[in-house]
Design a protein around this motif. Structure first.
Motif, mmCIF file in Angstrom:
data_model
loop_
_atom_site.group_PDB
_atom_site.id
_atom_site.type_symbol
_atom_site.label_atom_id
_atom_site.label_comp_id
_atom_site.label_asym_id
_atom_site.label_seq_id
_atom_site.Cartn_x
_atom_site.Cartn_y
_atom_site.Cartn_z
ATOM 1 N N ALA A 102 28.524 100.001 -20.006
ATOM 2 C CA ALA A 102 28.496 99.113 -19.210
ATOM 3 C C ALA A 102 27.309 98.764 -18.054
ATOM 4 C CB ALA A 102 28.866 99.112 -18.458
ATOM 5 N N ARG A 103 26.569 99.888 -17.802
ATOM 6 C CA ARG A 103 25.365 100.455 -16.990
ATOM 7 C C ARG A 103 24.150 99.588 -18.007
ATOM 8 N NH1 ARG A 103 23.804 102.938 -12.620
ATOM 9 N NH2 ARG A 103 21.488 102.684 -12.527
ATOM 10 N N GLU A 104 24.128 99.452 -19.461
ATOM 11 C CA GLU A 104 23.464 99.166 -20.108
ATOM 12 C C GLU A 104 23.085 97.672 -20.193
ATOM 13 O OE1 GLU A 104 20.638 100.293 -21.912
ATOM 14 O OE2 GLU A 104 21.051 102.807 -20.470
ATOM 15 N N GLY A 105 24.449 97.236 -20.087
ATOM 16 C CA GLY A 105 24.177 95.625 -19.902
ATOM 17 C C GLY A 105 24.012 94.930 -18.863
ATOM 18 N N PHE A 106 24.374 95.688 -17.482
ATOM 19 C CA PHE A 106 24.231 94.777 -16.297
ATOM 20 C C PHE A 106 22.298 95.086 -16.023
ATOM 21 C CE2 PHE A 106 28.689 95.661 -14.917
ATOM 22 C CZ PHE A 106 28.627 94.343 -14.192
ATOM 23 N N ALA A 107 22.009 95.853 -17.118
ATOM 24 C CA ALA A 107 20.618 96.781 -16.722
ATOM 25 C C ALA A 107 20.017 95.561 -17.750
ATOM 26 C CB ALA A 107 19.846 97.572 -16.803
ATOM 27 N N GLU A 108 20.168 94.667 -18.774
ATOM 28 C CA GLU A 108 19.639 93.585 -19.578
ATOM 29 C C GLU A 108 19.995 91.979 -18.452
ATOM 30 O OE1 GLU A 108 20.136 91.219 -23.717
ATOM 31 O OE2 GLU A 108 21.053 93.512 -23.449
ATOM 32 N N LEU A 109 20.904 92.250 -18.367
ATOM 33 C CA LEU A 109 21.149 90.863 -17.358
ATOM 34 C C LEU A 109 19.883 90.873 -16.577
ATOM 35 C CD1 LEU A 109 22.581 88.266 -17.354
ATOM 36 C CD2 LEU A 109 24.455 89.646 -16.123
ATOM 37 N N ALA A 110 19.909 91.981 -16.026
ATOM 38 C CA ALA A 110 19.601 92.576 -14.499
ATOM 39 C C ALA A 110 17.100 91.672 -15.338
ATOM 40 C CB ALA A 110 19.120 93.608 -13.929
ATOM 41 N N ALA A 111 16.898 92.269 -15.985
ATOM 42 C CA ALA A 111 15.907 92.065 -16.497
ATOM 43 C C ALA A 111 16.176 90.679 -16.769
ATOM 44 C CB ALA A 111 15.616 93.158 -18.067
ATOM 45 N N ARG A 112 16.668 89.751 -17.391
ATOM 46 C CA ARG A 112 16.475 88.505 -17.956
ATOM 47 C C ARG A 112 16.442 87.530 -16.511
ATOM 48 N NH1 ARG A 112 21.000 87.123 -22.788
ATOM 49 N NH2 ARG A 112 20.431 88.894 -24.351
ATOM 50 N N VAL A 113 17.167 87.859 -15.720
ATOM 51 C CA VAL A 113 17.762 87.296 -14.613
ATOM 52 C C VAL A 113 15.771 87.120 -13.882
ATOM 53 C CG1 VAL A 113 18.716 87.635 -11.621
ATOM 54 C CG2 VAL A 113 19.999 87.435 -13.845
ATOM 55 N N ALA A 114 15.335 89.031 -13.892
ATOM 56 C CA ALA A 114 14.572 89.174 -13.781
ATOM 57 C C ALA A 114 12.525 87.835 -13.830
ATOM 58 C CB ALA A 114 13.813 90.616 -13.072
ATOM 59 N N GLU A 115 12.900 87.976 -15.442
ATOM 60 C CA GLU A 115 12.652 87.265 -16.223
ATOM 61 C C GLU A 115 12.149 85.828 -15.971
ATOM 62 O OE1 GLU A 115 9.195 85.684 -18.275
ATOM 63 O OE2 GLU A 115 10.145 87.978 -17.547
ATOM 64 N N ALA A 116 13.581 85.379 -15.400
ATOM 65 C CA ALA A 116 13.889 83.604 -15.083
ATOM 66 C C ALA A 116 13.627 83.776 -13.512
ATOM 67 C CB ALA A 116 15.656 82.978 -15.205
ATOM 68 N N ASP A 117 13.586 84.132 -12.943
ATOM 69 C CA ASP A 117 13.157 84.118 -11.190
ATOM 70 C C ASP A 117 11.431 84.526 -11.611
ATOM 71 O OD1 ASP A 117 15.402 84.483 -10.031
ATOM 72 O OD2 ASP A 117 14.884 86.640 -9.577
ATOM 73 N N ARG A 118 10.541 85.329 -11.994
ATOM 74 C CA ARG A 118 9.533 85.163 -12.356
ATOM 75 C C ARG A 118 8.738 83.683 -12.991
ATOM 76 N NH1 ARG A 118 10.036 90.775 -13.842
ATOM 77 N NH2 ARG A 118 10.145 90.094 -16.219
#
Length: 190
Positions: free
Chosen positions: A52-68
């Protein structure tokens, strides 16, 4: 071996869903004995948390890209919430098994492998944006209500209940209604 078991679990959850994540099946697919995962993950919950941590890391990366991207376009807080909503619902649709695993209460409640520390910053990001949009309200409560609405939308859409009840599988009007209900109506575009 630890990473191999987690990678195998990620592939399994993507292929067959969260219910397929037994220690025995992960071990079999990783090509190790059924007792081998216990050497690196003392409890089944530990291995599930690592996946699950891998999933949260991927979702966080997508959110960070959206923020950028939002930074590049100088998006306001409402636009950012709309973008985060799209990222969240997109992730729920694309990574269904992982999404279901990530929000299992037993994993989040256990706090295994720092899973809360991986998941809570995503919610904090939403709450910060809500605080900008709704000064004077409790942003955690408002963000929690919005998130619950979005989570329900993702679930109902996946189960086919949304289209059955409303005649449409398009989440856009429901997202707009949820955002307006929790954040107030959007400013008219000029």
């Amino acid at each position: 071996m630890r990473e191999r078991l987690v990678r195998t679990g990620v592939a399994l959850v993507d292929a067959e869903g969260a219910q397929a994540l037994t220690l025995r099946e992960i071990a079999r697919r990783a090509g190790v004995s059924h007792g081998a995962p216990r050497r690196w993950f003392p409890a089944h919950l530990d291995l599930l948390s690592a996946i699950a941590r891998e999933g949260f890391a991927e979702l966080a990366a997508r959110v960070a890209e959206a923020d950028r991207e939002a930074d590049r376009t100088d998006a306001g807080p409402r636009e950012r919430v709309e973008t985060l909503t799209g990222v969240y619902l997109g992730y729920a649709a694309e990574r269904r098994g992982m999404y279901e695993l990530m929000f299992r209460h037993d994993l989040l409640e256990s706090g295994r492998l720092g899973l809360r520390e991986t998941s809570l910053p995503l919610f904090a990001r939403l709450a910060a944006l809500v605080a900008e949009l709704r000064p004077g309200t409790d942003p955690v409560t408002a963000a929690g209500a919005l998130w619950a609405n979005l989570h329900g939308l993702a679930q109902l859409r996946h189960w086919g209940s949304l289209s059955l009840a409303t005649g449409s599988d398009d989440p856009a009007p429901f997202v707009r209604a949820a955002l307006d209900a929790h954040l107030g109506p959007a400013e008219p575009t000029r």
